[in-house]
Design a protein around this motif. Structure first.
Motif, PDB file in Angstrom:
ATOM      1  N   TRP A  75       0.794  -1.243   0.000  1.00  0.00           N
ATOM      2  CA  TRP A  75       0.000   0.000   0.000  1.00  0.00           C
ATOM      3  C   TRP A  75       0.815   1.276   0.000  1.00  0.00           C
ATOM      4  O   TRP A  75       0.497   2.236  -0.703  1.00  0.00           O
ATOM      5  N   PHE A  83      -4.858   9.959  -5.943  1.00  0.00           N
ATOM      6  CA  PHE A  83      -4.827  11.388  -5.609  1.00  0.00           C
ATOM      7  C   PHE A  83      -3.788  12.136  -6.445  1.00  0.00           C
ATOM      8  O   PHE A  83      -3.389  13.251  -6.122  1.00  0.00           O
ATOM      9  N   TYR A 112      -7.255  -1.927  -7.935  1.00  0.00           N
ATOM     10  CA  TYR A 112      -8.016  -2.610  -6.874  1.00  0.00           C
ATOM     11  C   TYR A 112      -8.538  -1.613  -5.841  1.00  0.00           C
ATOM     12  O   TYR A 112      -9.662  -1.720  -5.354  1.00  0.00           O
ATOM     13  N   ASP A 116     -15.537   0.204  -5.514  1.00  0.00           N
ATOM     14  CA  ASP A 116     -16.528   0.998  -4.760  1.00  0.00           C
ATOM     15  C   ASP A 116     -16.391   0.864  -3.247  1.00  0.00           C
ATOM     16  O   ASP A 116     -16.651   1.810  -2.509  1.00  0.00           O
ATOM     17  N   CYS A 117     -15.998  -0.319  -2.795  1.00  0.00           N
ATOM     18  CA  CYS A 117     -15.930  -0.514  -1.342  1.00  0.00           C
ATOM     19  C   CYS A 117     -14.715   0.175  -0.720  1.00  0.00           C
ATOM     20  O   CYS A 117     -14.667   0.360   0.496  1.00  0.00           O
ATOM     21  N   TYR A 118     -13.719   0.555  -1.530  1.00  0.00           N
ATOM     22  CA  TYR A 118     -12.497   1.155  -0.969  1.00  0.00           C
ATOM     23  C   TYR A 118     -12.335   2.648  -1.247  1.00  0.00           C
ATOM     24  O   TYR A 118     -11.620   3.338  -0.537  1.00  0.00           O
ATOM     25  N   LEU A 119     -12.919   3.126  -2.337  1.00  0.00           N
ATOM     26  CA  LEU A 119     -12.715   4.533  -2.709  1.00  0.00           C
ATOM     27  C   LEU A 119     -13.915   5.038  -3.497  1.00  0.00           C
ATOM     28  O   LEU A 119     -14.473   4.282  -4.306  1.00  0.00           O
ATOM     29  N   PRO A 120     -14.266   6.296  -3.310  1.00  0.00           N
ATOM     30  CA  PRO A 120     -15.357   6.851  -4.111  1.00  0.00           C
ATOM     31  C   PRO A 120     -14.884   7.368  -5.472  1.00  0.00           C
ATOM     32  O   PRO A 120     -15.576   8.139  -6.109  1.00  0.00           O
TER      33      PRO A 120
ATOM     34  N   THR B  11     -10.365  11.553   3.142  1.00  0.00           N
ATOM     35  CA  THR B  11      -9.845  11.102   1.853  1.00  0.00           C
ATOM     36  C   THR B  11      -8.430  10.532   1.902  1.00  0.00           C
ATOM     37  O   THR B  11      -8.201   9.399   1.554  1.00  0.00           O
ATOM     38  N   THR B  73     -16.193   1.172   4.505  1.00  0.00           N
ATOM     39  CA  THR B  73     -14.878   0.558   4.274  1.00  0.00           C
ATOM     40  C   THR B  73     -14.009   1.308   3.264  1.00  0.00           C
ATOM     41  O   THR B  73     -13.051   0.743   2.743  1.00  0.00           O
ATOM     42  N   HIS B  74     -14.338   2.568   2.973  1.00  0.00           N
ATOM     43  CA  HIS B  74     -13.399   3.331   2.149  1.00  0.00           C
ATOM     44  C   HIS B  74     -12.057   3.361   2.894  1.00  0.00           C
ATOM     45  O   HIS B  74     -12.010   3.395   4.122  1.00  0.00           O
ATOM     46  N   LEU B  75     -10.970   3.356   2.097  1.00  0.00           N
ATOM     47  CA  LEU B  75      -9.648   3.122   2.693  1.00  0.00           C
ATOM     48  C   LEU B  75      -9.289   4.129   3.785  1.00  0.00           C
ATOM     49  O   LEU B  75      -8.627   3.772   4.753  1.00  0.00           O
ATOM     50  N   GLN B  79      -7.622   2.092   6.673  1.00  0.00           N
ATOM     51  CA  GLN B  79      -6.217   1.880   6.324  1.00  0.00           C
ATOM     52  C   GLN B  79      -5.295   1.776   7.533  1.00  0.00           C
ATOM     53  O   GLN B  79      -4.176   1.271   7.410  1.00  0.00           O
ATOM     54  N   ILE B 109     -13.988  -7.665   2.652  1.00  0.00           N
ATOM     55  CA  ILE B 109     -13.461  -6.342   2.264  1.00  0.00           C
ATOM     56  C   ILE B 109     -12.277  -5.947   3.157  1.00  0.00           C
ATOM     57  O   ILE B 109     -11.259  -5.457   2.672  1.00  0.00           O
TER      58      ILE B 109
END
Lengths: 302, 276
Positions: A75, A83, A112, A116-120, B11, B73-75, B79, B109
């Motif tokens: 990561w 970004f 990855y 949708d579940c990790y980032l908009p 974010t 669960t957005h990172l 994280q 997830i």
């Protein structure tokens, strides 16, 4: 050739007053050739700030072009991608070079985080033209006016080191890696320090060490993973990171005159890093290897 | 209960001198109940700093228990979880709560961010602590003398979970990562926040920037103030600041709205402690 640090921190970004001087962003290095050609190494959170600068320099109008070399896809080395504003401007061109892992295609790995579940931010919001080039260790290829050689590093699930030759100078990034004392490049979780080595492991490590020493001969400046100090490394040799001493030994073996300590541990405050800078500056009088502590925003001209 | 902020940024984490005052870590709020039980809301990078503090509690010796409530669960909200040291200490019990995500289940997830390509941990099965991941149902949770209810909020294509934590008749509401329809809270959100002593709400944008960023899944300060007033909330905590906002910008937003809002506006700040 110019080398500029945009992110120097390992594991996760560390905001706060104690990282103001050396920086809290995860890895990103800008390599700028004399002709303006841009190579970016790693896409940690530091790439966000680089992106903001690039927007004002051609990338804002979709005329930018760069190669991005990824050491590995943990990561902290890819989390800045979503970004990086130049990705969202039509016309920009990026070639992303990395070693895929876990039987996934490189594009799947990089995108990855856009699920949708990790980032908009869906990956199809990317407007720039992206080429994904899957690479491996022991390769040699040309990017514009630069010649790049890849080599294998001792890190869980393997990381790739890069040697970049251009403008008559040679720059190398050796991160993330442990020294070659234990084999860490398997595809399983390593819960504790490995025990004694088998003959085959010794052979593997010897070969990796030999290749690394060879590829670093004639390098002018090396960036090296120094996440640990010596007492910390002893406790966690299986994490896949090194100490400044390991880096200095490598410089002495391969004849590298100058190195930067890099991938600082989250707990290494400015005060600690200042202390390390002073200690290793003194030490360089004995070793004749110049040691600097990589600092966000710092430029090194080769 | 005692509420302490460890991550207030939205974010992406933003290190640097421009964020020293309010903080650059992604969301994490710590709640200590009257009986000294620990509840954490969200596991952004702020949880890394909290983690070190909790090592002085039984969690440092493998004798602790903690509940983590995830908004989604957005990172930026998960994280920090792989760096939450108590998960690596055998004996600890870590309860994780969150809503059932549309595209998969919560465990899959959370495991996804730890797979081999992304992390040397290779999955949550390598955590040493006992991990219990529970998807919320309609029943309120009872966590050591507190009652926790939840409500689903729209957040760009997915839903985020708002939490209401009550102890001794006092309520804290956490409603982050939400874009109410048309920029105005619906009746369900107003009901959910009704008469809470403290409302922590997504104030990602200024009103001007929100107008340019509709559909991003986040709220403006004005939306949050309007909701607080309609729900008879007296204390509104500004939260989940845009990564593009420096301390100067946040201070300016606070100054601009504090007087005119008619309520107590509190800009969330790393280290800020509120007693309820």
């Amino acid at each position: 050739m110019k080398v500029k640090f945009w992110g120097v921190r390992g594991s996760y970004p560390v905001p706060g007053i104690s990282t103001n001087k050396y920086g809290g962003n995860t890895p990103c290095i800008e390599v700028r050739l004399n002709n303006g050609q841009l190579i970016i190494i790693d896409a940690g959170t530091g790439i966000r700030m680089l992106g903001q600068e690039l927007i004002n320099n051609g990338f804002g109008s979709g005329k930018g072009r760069a190669d991005i070399l990824i050491s590995h896809t943990h990561w902290d080395h890819i989390q800045g991608f979503p970004f990086f504003k130049p990705l969202f401007i039509d016309g920009n061109q990026f070639t992303i070079h990395a070693r895929p892992s876990n039987h996934l295609h490189l594009k799947e790995i990089i995108s990855y985080q856009n699920k949708d579940c990790y980032l908009p931010i869906p990956f199809n919001a990317v407007k720039a033209n992206l080429d994904f080039v899957e690479i491996d260790a022991d390769q040699k290829f040309r990017i514009g006016d630069a010649v790049v050689k890849t080599f294998k590093l001792n890190h869980p699930n393997i990381a790739i080191g890069y040697r970049i030759e251009a403008d008559g100078k040679v720059f190398a990034v050796v991160s993330d890696t442990a020294p070659f004392e234990n084999v860490l490049i398997g595809e399983q979780f390593i819960p504790k320090p490995p025990s004694t080595l088998t003959e085959e492991e010794e052979r593997t490590l010897g070969e990796l060490q030999f290749k690394l020493n060879s590829v670093l001969e004639d390098v002018d400046f090396m960036v090296y993973d120094t996440f640990f100090q010596v007492n910390e490394y002893v406790k966690n040799p299986h994490w896949g990171h090194s100490t400044p001493e390991h880096g200095i030994d490598l410089c002495l073996e391969s004849g590298v005159p100058r190195m930067a300590l890099f991938h600082h541990a989250p707990g290494n405050t400015d005060e600690i890093l200042d202390g390390m800078q002073n200690y290793y500056r003194l030490k360089s009088k004995e070793t004749h290897v110049e040691v600097i502590v990589a600092r966000e925003g710092e430029e090194i001209i080769l | 209960m005692e509420i302490t902020f460890y991550g207030v940024r939205g974010t992406v984490a933003v290190p640097g001198p421009e964020t020293n005052e309010f903080g650059g870590n992604t969301p994490c709020v710590h709640i200590r109940t009257k009986k000294e039980y620990n509840i954490i809301i969200d596991a952004g990078t702020g949880i890394c700093g909290l983690s070190r503090k909790l090592l002085a509690t039984p969690l440092g010796k493998g004798q602790g228990e903690i509940s983590i409530l995830l908004s989604h669960t957005h990172l930026d909200h998960i994280q920090g979880f792989p760096f939450f040291i108590p998960v690596f200490i055998p004996g600890n019990r870590i309860q994780v709560y969150g809503s059932h995500p549309e595209e998969s289940d919560l465990k899959t997830i959370l495991d996804g961010q730890l797979q081999a390509s992304f992390s040397p941990i290779y999955g949550m099965s390598n955590f040493a602590a006992t991990l219990d991941i529970k998807e919320l149902d309609a029943q309120p949770l009872s966590i050591d003398g507190t009652t926790v209810t939840h409500s689903m909020m729209p957040h760009r294509g997915i839903k985020s979970t708002a939490y209401r934590i009550e102890e001794d008749g006092k309520a804290l509401v956490y409603m982050s990562d939400v874009e109410h329809e048309g920029g105005h809270a619906g009746e369900n959100a107003v009901q959910f926040a009704q008469s809470a002593q403290i409302l922590i709400h997504d104030t990602h944008f200024t009103a001007e920037d929100y107008a340019k960023s509709r559909g991003s899944g986040h709220s403006s300060i004005e939306t949050a103030i309007e909701l607080a007033k309609r729900a008879n909330v007296r204390q509104l905590v500004m939260f989940h600041y845009s990564p593009d906002y420096s301390d100067d910008v946040i201070r300016e937003i606070y100054r601009r709205y504090n007087d005119q809002s008619g309520l107590t506006l509190i800009p969330a700040q790393e280290g800020l402690k509120l007693i309820l």
